[in-house]
Design a protein around this motif. Structure first.
Motif, PDB file in Angstrom:
ATOM      1  N   UNK A 147       0.423  -0.920   0.031  1.00 43.68           N
ATOM      2  CA  UNK A 147       0.189   0.043   0.102  1.00 43.68           C
ATOM      3  C   UNK A 147       1.034   1.266   0.095  1.00 43.68           C
ATOM      4  N   UNK A 148       2.125   0.968   1.347  1.00 46.55           N
ATOM      5  CA  UNK A 148       2.438   2.066   1.338  1.00 46.55           C
ATOM      6  C   UNK A 148       3.568   2.178  -0.177  1.00 46.55           C
ATOM      7  N   UNK A 149       4.051   1.503  -1.463  1.00 51.36           N
ATOM      8  CA  UNK A 149       4.582   1.431  -2.618  1.00 51.36           C
ATOM      9  C   UNK A 149       3.660   1.568  -3.173  1.00 51.36           C
ATOM     10  N   UNK A 150       2.159   1.896  -3.175  1.00 49.92           N
ATOM     11  CA  UNK A 150       1.273   2.330  -4.793  1.00 49.92           C
ATOM     12  C   UNK A 150       0.735   3.433  -4.207  1.00 49.92           C
ATOM     13  N   UNK A 151       1.491   3.497  -3.119  1.00 53.39           N
ATOM     14  CA  UNK A 151       0.561   5.001  -2.247  1.00 53.39           C
ATOM     15  C   UNK A 151       0.062   6.178  -4.378  1.00 53.39           C
ATOM     16  N   UNK A 152       1.588   6.750  -4.473  1.00 54.13           N
ATOM     17  CA  UNK A 152       1.693   7.603  -5.518  1.00 54.13           C
ATOM     18  C   UNK A 152       1.234   7.336  -6.430  1.00 54.13           C
ATOM     19  N   UNK A 153       0.569   6.166  -6.838  1.00 52.16           N
ATOM     20  CA  UNK A 153       0.990   5.274  -8.711  1.00 52.16           C
ATOM     21  C   UNK A 153       1.679   5.471  -9.195  1.00 52.16           C
ATOM     22  N   UNK A 154       3.031   4.611  -8.766  1.00 52.07           N
ATOM     23  CA  UNK A 154       3.811   4.761  -9.859  1.00 52.07           C
ATOM     24  C   UNK A 154       3.758   4.118 -11.045  1.00 52.07           C
ATOM     25  N   UNK A 155       5.016   4.427 -11.340  1.00 55.37           N
ATOM     26  CA  UNK A 155       5.502   4.294 -12.962  1.00 55.37           C
ATOM     27  C   UNK A 155       5.703   2.463 -12.953  1.00 55.37           C
ATOM     28  N   UNK A 156       6.545   2.165 -12.180  1.00 57.94           N
ATOM     29  CA  UNK A 156       7.926   0.899 -11.697  1.00 57.94           C
ATOM     30  C   UNK A 156       7.841   0.420 -10.642  1.00 57.94           C
ATOM     31  N   UNK A 157       7.346  -0.760  -9.826  1.00 63.02           N
ATOM     32  CA  UNK A 157       7.511  -1.165  -9.072  1.00 63.02           C
ATOM     33  C   UNK A 157       8.159  -1.919  -8.745  1.00 63.02           C
ATOM     34  N   UNK A 158       9.036  -1.819  -7.797  1.00 60.70           N
ATOM     35  CA  UNK A 158      10.049  -3.161  -7.839  1.00 60.70           C
ATOM     36  C   UNK A 158       9.762  -3.972  -6.391  1.00 60.70           C
ATOM     37  N   UNK A 159       9.926  -4.980  -6.799  1.00 60.78           N
ATOM     38  CA  UNK A 159       9.351  -5.831  -5.650  1.00 60.78           C
ATOM     39  C   UNK A 159      10.334  -6.828  -5.035  1.00 60.78           C
ATOM     40  N   UNK A 160      11.268  -6.812  -3.768  1.00 61.07           N
ATOM     41  CA  UNK A 160      11.964  -7.554  -3.420  1.00 61.07           C
ATOM     42  C   UNK A 160      12.258  -8.559  -2.655  1.00 61.07           C
ATOM     43  N   UNK A 161      11.941 -10.215  -3.194  1.00 60.67           N
ATOM     44  CA  UNK A 161      11.484 -11.355  -2.632  1.00 60.67           C
ATOM     45  C   UNK A 161      10.396 -10.902  -2.184  1.00 60.67           C
TER      46      UNK A 161
END
Length: 320
Positions: free
Chosen positions: A162-176
């Motif tokens: 939720x924190x990572x997508x809060x600002x509607x990013x163009x790129x999301x990096x999911x580390x493990x």
């Protein structure tokens, strides 16, 4: 397709040890790319370099380090901070330790919104509730004042997303993103990430050591070993006809490929560190297909369209 991320000849050096060595990586807008390899392969460090989060004494060098047309190598720190957390965001390993134990869920998610989006306190609160609901947390209003230690590992991971997508990013990096979670929760988290990627049309880089996760989730695969990219191909080609012996060995160790075997095949040895890096091909001491030239000469990184391999004797030779 629009090139969202373009990395060319990236190296990250820590006191003479290249944790990342001559890495090329391209990610198109809206695509899902998996980066796979053992611990110590340089997967996370590559993405931390993209995020601008390499700690001292790490030194980043690259011929090209671009995000959405912006040259990150020449960008001022102030502008870099405006991009990080907004346009490009990251879900870090270990959700139970990545969240700050001293602050509530609402505060930690609202902080990113306050910095990048602004708005009133009530608007941010409403957005936090919306985000928590979006990542599948039931009765989100009741979780606003919760601290991380009051949540399960799966719930903490959802808060991180939720924190990572809060600002509607163009790129999301999911580390493990599924580390330390039980199998049923792992499946839910992966399903959630893929669903969010499709809904928001964002690019997703999924870092993992689990080939099963790669098979179910991504379109293109980058295989890393000892800081180098050793193979790059579509997920379908990787699983049906791997080119690099390391990729072949990873797939050969999957339980589903050894149903009748009494013991699972393993890759002997360990990923080389600073003081035990071999000459020639870095994988040759562990390789089942090693030949004399592999011990002496560094293999070239051969590209063909979206396919690439770093090997003297690839198992599959793609037509030129």
């Amino acid at each position: 397709m629009t090139k969202l991320v373009e990395i060319k000849k990236l190296s990250v050096d820590f006191d003479g040890f290249k944790a990342v060595d001559d890495v090329d990586l391209t990610v198109d807008a809206g695509k899902v790319v998996g980066i796979v390899g053992e611990s110590g392969s340089g997967k996370s460090v590559t993405q931390l370099a993209l995020m601008g989060l390499i700690p001292y004494p790490g030194i980043i060098e690259a011929e090209r380090l671009m995000f959405n047309g912006n040259d990150l190598l020449k960008m001022q720190d102030k502008r870099r901070r405006q991009i990080t957390g907004k346009d490009v965001s990251m879900i870090f390993q270990e959700p139970m330790t990545s969240l700050n134990p001293c602050f509530t869920v609402e505060y930690q998610i609202s902080e990113a919104l306050k910095i990048h989006e602004g708005g009133t306190r009530q608007q941010r609160r409403d957005r936090v509730i919306e985000l928590l609901s979006q990542v599948g947390i039931p009765v989100p209003e009741d979780r606003l004042k919760s601290f991380p230690h009051q949540l399960s590992g799966g719930m903490c991971q959802r808060v991180m997303i939720a924190m990572a997508i809060a600002c509607n990013p163009s790129l999301l990096v999911a580390d493990e993103p599924t580390t330390a979670l039980d199998v049923t929760i792992q499946a839910q988290i992966l399903e959630l990430l893929v669903d969010l990627q499709k809904k928001n049309n964002m690019a997703l880089i999924l870092i993992t050591h689990d080939m099963a996760v790669i098979a179910e989730t991504v379109e293109d695969v980058v295989v890393m070993y000892a800081g180098q990219v050793v193979e790059k191909n579509s997920a379908q080609n990787i699983f049906t006809s791997p080119s690099h012996p390391y990729t072949h060995a990873l797939l050969n160790a999957l339980p589903e490929r050894n149903v009748q075997a009494r013991r699972l095949p393993t890759i002997p040895g360990i990923v080389p560190g600073k003081y035990n890096r071999p000459k020639g091909c870095l994988f040759h001491p562990r390789c089942s297909f090693v030949q004399e030239i592999c011990k002496k000469e560094i293999p070239a990184y051969t590209r063909k369209d979206k396919m690439a391999v770093r090997c003297h004797f690839p198992l599959v030779n793609y037509p030129s």
